[in-house]
Design an enzyme around this catalytic site. Structure first.
Site, PDB file in Angstrom:
ATOM      1  CB  SER A   1      -0.886  -0.006   1.256  1.00 39.00           C
ATOM      2  OG  SER A   1      -1.528   1.242   1.450  1.00 39.00           O
TER       3      SER A   1
ATOM      4  CE1 TYR B   1      -4.294  -2.268   4.886  1.00 42.48           C
ATOM      5  CE2 TYR B   1      -3.583   0.003   4.613  1.00 42.48           C
ATOM      6  CZ  TYR B   1      -3.950  -1.208   4.066  1.00 42.48           C
ATOM      7  OH  TYR B   1      -3.958  -1.367   2.697  1.00 42.48           O
TER       8      TYR B   1
END
Length: 272
Positions: free
Chosen positions: A152, A165
């Site tokens: 990401s 995350y």
């Protein structure tokens, strides 16, 4: 020299988190390129619908294995199932993962532990178990095998309000780039794909509104980034999807770390 086209025809690709979103996008593109598939995720009905669609559209053989990879022992069950079926995986797409939104203090510790298990532990264990087969496929047929790990743009800096995350995705990026180096002489194409926000179920699962996010990517955007990287003669250790995202990721590495964290926290708070 022309680019080395990634050609998985005649091999089998395993996609985790395959039931929707990016997982389904990878399934379509790999099937279009001639790979048979193993599709795994929690939702059997969606996997079976996808398998039927791929068979009709591409003539693809897709094996459906419903599993929650965040459950203890699930990776071992998946590997054992593949061995029983005598399936050698030539391409692995570690797409399964999720995020949560909120402060660390206000988070559910059980949910955060599941996030670490799925995003980090399951990805690591599955990669380790299948890596010999991936390398064997790569050595047998040049350009036919790949390891794609979904990271990401959150991989490049801490992200307050999505602390776990971002930390898990930083791990995925670091782990994948190390594997890229370790396997560079084998012919295996290894890369971490780093998208920014994508129009999928991710934000609903995370408990965060996506309505105020700018520059939302589509699944097709991420597929173009992914397969452009795989089609290069020398696949890069990571690829960022979206020009704006790539620019921000690059700038972040040149700013003082305190500034980067403060800006990330401000942006995440104002768009959450």
């Amino acid at each position: 020299m022309p680019p080395a086209v990634f050609n998985p025809i005649g091999t089998t690709a395993l996609i985790t988190g395959a039931s929707s979103g990016l997982g389904a996008g990878y399934a379509h593109e790999l099937a279009r390129r001639g790979a048979d598939l193993v599709l795994t995720a929690r939702r059997r009905e969606l996997l079976e619908d996808l398998a039927a669609e791929l068979a009709e559209k591409y003539g693809t053989l897709a094996t459906v294995i419903p599993l929650d990879l965040a459950r203890p022992g699930a990776v071992g069950e998946l590997v054992a199932d593949l061995e029983t079926r005598q399936i050698t995986v030539g391409t692995l797409v570690n797409n399964a993962g999720f995020g949560t939104y909120g402060t660390v203090l206000g988070s559910d510790p059980t949910r955060e532990a599941q996030q670490v298990t799925l995003n980090v532990q399951a990805l690591t264990a599955l990669t380790h178990a299948l890596l010999p087969g991936l390398i064997s496929t790569a050595r047998t047929s040049k350009g036919s095998a790949a390891l794609v790990n979904l990271a990401s743009t959150a991989s490049f800096q801490p992200v307050p309000l999505m602390a776990v995350y971002a930390a898990t995705k930083a791990y995925v990026l670091s782990y994948t780039e190390a594997l890229w180096y370790e396997t560079r002489a084998t012919g295996l194409k290894v890369t971490a794909i780093c998208p920014g926000p994508v129009s999928t179920e991710f934000f609903a699962v995370a408990g965060r509104s996506a309505s105020s996010l700018r520059g939302m990517l589509t699944v097709d955007n991420v597929m173009r980034t992914s397969f452009a990287a795989l089609d290069r003669a020398s696949t890069p250790p990571h690829a960022v999807s979206g020009r704006r995202n790539a620019l921000l990721a690059g700038i972040g590495g040149r700013l003082p770390h305190r500034v980067v964290v403060t800006v990330a926290g401000h942006l995440n708070r104002t768009t959450g």
